[in-house]
Enzyme design. Sequence first.
Site, mmCIF file in Angstrom:
data_model
loop_
_atom_site.group_PDB
_atom_site.id
_atom_site.type_symbol
_atom_site.label_atom_id
_atom_site.label_comp_id
_atom_site.label_asym_id
_atom_site.label_seq_id
_atom_site.Cartn_x
_atom_site.Cartn_y
_atom_site.Cartn_z
ATOM 1 N N GLN A 131 2.000 -5.965 -3.072
ATOM 2 C CA GLN A 131 2.541 -6.105 -2.033
ATOM 3 C C GLN A 131 3.504 -5.185 -1.353
ATOM 4 O OE1 GLN A 131 1.874 -9.275 -3.772
ATOM 5 N NE2 GLN A 131 -0.266 -8.415 -2.596
ATOM 6 N N LYS A 177 2.526 2.302 -4.835
ATOM 7 C CA LYS A 177 2.865 1.586 -6.102
ATOM 8 C C LYS A 177 2.501 2.424 -7.090
ATOM 9 C CE LYS A 177 3.185 -2.157 -4.638
ATOM 10 N NZ LYS A 177 2.980 -2.292 -3.132
ATOM 11 N N GLY A 236 -3.868 -4.303 -4.731
ATOM 12 C CA GLY A 236 -4.844 -3.862 -5.327
ATOM 13 C C GLY A 236 -3.919 -2.373 -5.315
ATOM 14 N N HIS A 237 -4.302 -1.841 -6.557
ATOM 15 C CA HIS A 237 -3.726 -0.894 -7.042
ATOM 16 C C HIS A 237 -4.650 0.729 -7.692
ATOM 17 C CE1 HIS A 237 0.618 -2.559 -7.993
ATOM 18 N NE2 HIS A 237 0.402 -3.085 -6.725
ATOM 19 N N ASP A 283 0.730 -1.513 0.349
ATOM 20 C CA ASP A 283 0.523 -0.184 -0.189
ATOM 21 C C ASP A 283 0.804 1.217 0.330
ATOM 22 O OD1 ASP A 283 -1.958 -1.576 0.443
ATOM 23 O OD2 ASP A 283 -1.510 -1.292 2.664
HETATM 24 P P1 IMP Z 1 -2.293 -12.234 1.500
HETATM 25 O O1 IMP Z 1 -1.412 -12.466 0.718
HETATM 26 O O2 IMP Z 1 -4.180 -12.108 0.973
HETATM 27 O O3 IMP Z 1 -2.359 -14.241 2.267
HETATM 28 O O4 IMP Z 1 -2.303 -11.863 3.040
HETATM 29 C C1 IMP Z 1 -0.839 -12.326 3.889
HETATM 30 C C2 IMP Z 1 -0.861 -10.937 4.604
HETATM 31 O O5 IMP Z 1 -0.275 -9.838 3.213
HETATM 32 C C3 IMP Z 1 -1.913 -10.674 5.092
HETATM 33 O O6 IMP Z 1 -2.036 -9.246 6.378
HETATM 34 C C4 IMP Z 1 -2.708 -9.355 4.129
HETATM 35 O O7 IMP Z 1 -3.266 -7.932 4.993
HETATM 36 C C5 IMP Z 1 -1.381 -8.779 3.249
HETATM 37 N N1 IMP Z 1 -1.452 -8.120 2.004
HETATM 38 C C6 IMP Z 1 -1.755 -9.124 1.016
HETATM 39 N N2 IMP Z 1 -1.920 -8.651 -0.217
HETATM 40 C C7 IMP Z 1 -1.483 -7.063 0.569
HETATM 41 C C8 IMP Z 1 -1.559 -5.815 -0.533
HETATM 42 O O8 IMP Z 1 -1.705 -5.688 -1.268
HETATM 43 N N3 IMP Z 1 -1.379 -4.581 0.172
HETATM 44 C C9 IMP Z 1 -0.998 -4.935 1.520
HETATM 45 N N4 IMP Z 1 -1.234 -5.753 2.069
HETATM 46 C C10 IMP Z 1 -1.635 -6.603 2.012
#
Ligand code: IMP
Length: 423
Positions: A223, A16, A40-41, A13
């Site tokens: 991420q 990017k 999510g962008h 977040d």
């Molecule tokens: P997962 O990727 O859905 O398995 O989530 C694992 C961890 O990564 C959790 O703490 C999510 O909130 C975090 N996470 C996954 N994708 C994002 C992102 O795009 N931005 C921020 N946190 C993320």
Amino acid sequence: MNTIALVGAQWGDEGKGKVIDILASSADYVVRATGGSNAGHTVVSGDKTYKLHLIPSGILYPKTVNIIGNGVVLDPKVVLEEMDSLSKMGVKFDNLMMDLRAHIVLPYHKEIDELAELSKGKDAIGTTKRGIGPCYADKCDRIGIRLIDLLDSEVFAQKLKSNLELKNKLITAVYGGKPLDYKSIYEEYCGYAKRLKQYATDTGAVLYDAIKAGKRVVFEGAQGTLLDLDSGTYPFVTSSHPITGGFCAGAGVGPTAIKECLGIAKSYTTRVGAGPFPTELNDEVGNHLLNVGHEFGTTTGRARRCGWLDAVILRLAVRINGLTALAINKLDTLTGLKKLKIATSYKLDNKNIQYFPADISILAKCTPVYEEYEGWTEDISACRKFEDLPKAAQNYIKAIEKLTDTPVTMIGVGADRNQNIYR
Ligand code: IMP
């Protein structure tokens, strides 16, 4: 070589989407190499806001080729819904490619993600419940279903049948859930296969030729560094490698294919989901960052946890990603705060810790050692040159450069793609 990787330097977040959108305007290729619909962008252009999850950010430029690489876990339902809604906004997909080796997210992945989180109770990771972890787990277990398998209805039928048998046992016997129906999944996914077929190709080979021909290639990170499966705050991480090394594996290119590595960070820190966060602020300043910075997730809508900038984290990002420069976003969110702080190291049992600890139970006990800086009250959203910024804002950026030993070449002062300072 004309290639650049954009990587999140914090917990995701970092804004990017905006930086990628700017670079995408002059890119021949934009590549997503890791993660899936958990990303999510947001890209703001004029009066339009585009929310992207799986589609690379170069899609808004008709001449840019957009690649979903082999390292991405592809949810066909999400990607097609995303394409349908972008298409209503006038976006075309003639230049979209998806790698044949990309693994497919299936309904049982999402179901298991949800049930596993529930069963963990207070120890839940706080995943996005998009089936990301279970899909990567199948990939590592070598039972995953790839795009190439989905496109062959017989292969798909056979793999789906044997996987679903196993997954339904897990869903019912271990988690006490309801079994999923083979026929409806098969039919639904065969429908997706028909629509996805035209985009499927060996994107690694396409990229190799493009890079050799000197094309401008942008690797779009999802991420962030601290969510990396190896180097992040394990187990509160995602299940992929959202770092520059991961981009190579996930795009099917070697490490020498990436020339520049730009780390994206916010002027403060945020985190979604559980896990220790040393500079977290549960006070007025934290509320200021949340509300002024609109810190609510693009994918889940969840409020993000907010805190001061952490140079220990940024130094880790510089090291792991081989950053050649930093982009600092949302400097405007700090406007109005009297004093600003940056964590320069941590303190634990009277010892000073310069490096990010490997163990989160140690991280949880660390208290940040702060350096304090003057704030500013002037509206900086119209500044386009470094010299236009108030002296206090300039000093804040210079402090980041000193603490990370890395130049800050781009500063975001607003959500629009034009609200930037380049150095
Ligand atoms: P997962 O990727 O859905 O398995 O989530 C694992 C961890 O990564 C959790 O703490 C999510 O909130 C975090 N996470 C996954 N994708 C994002 C992102 O795009 N931005 C921020 N946190 C993320």
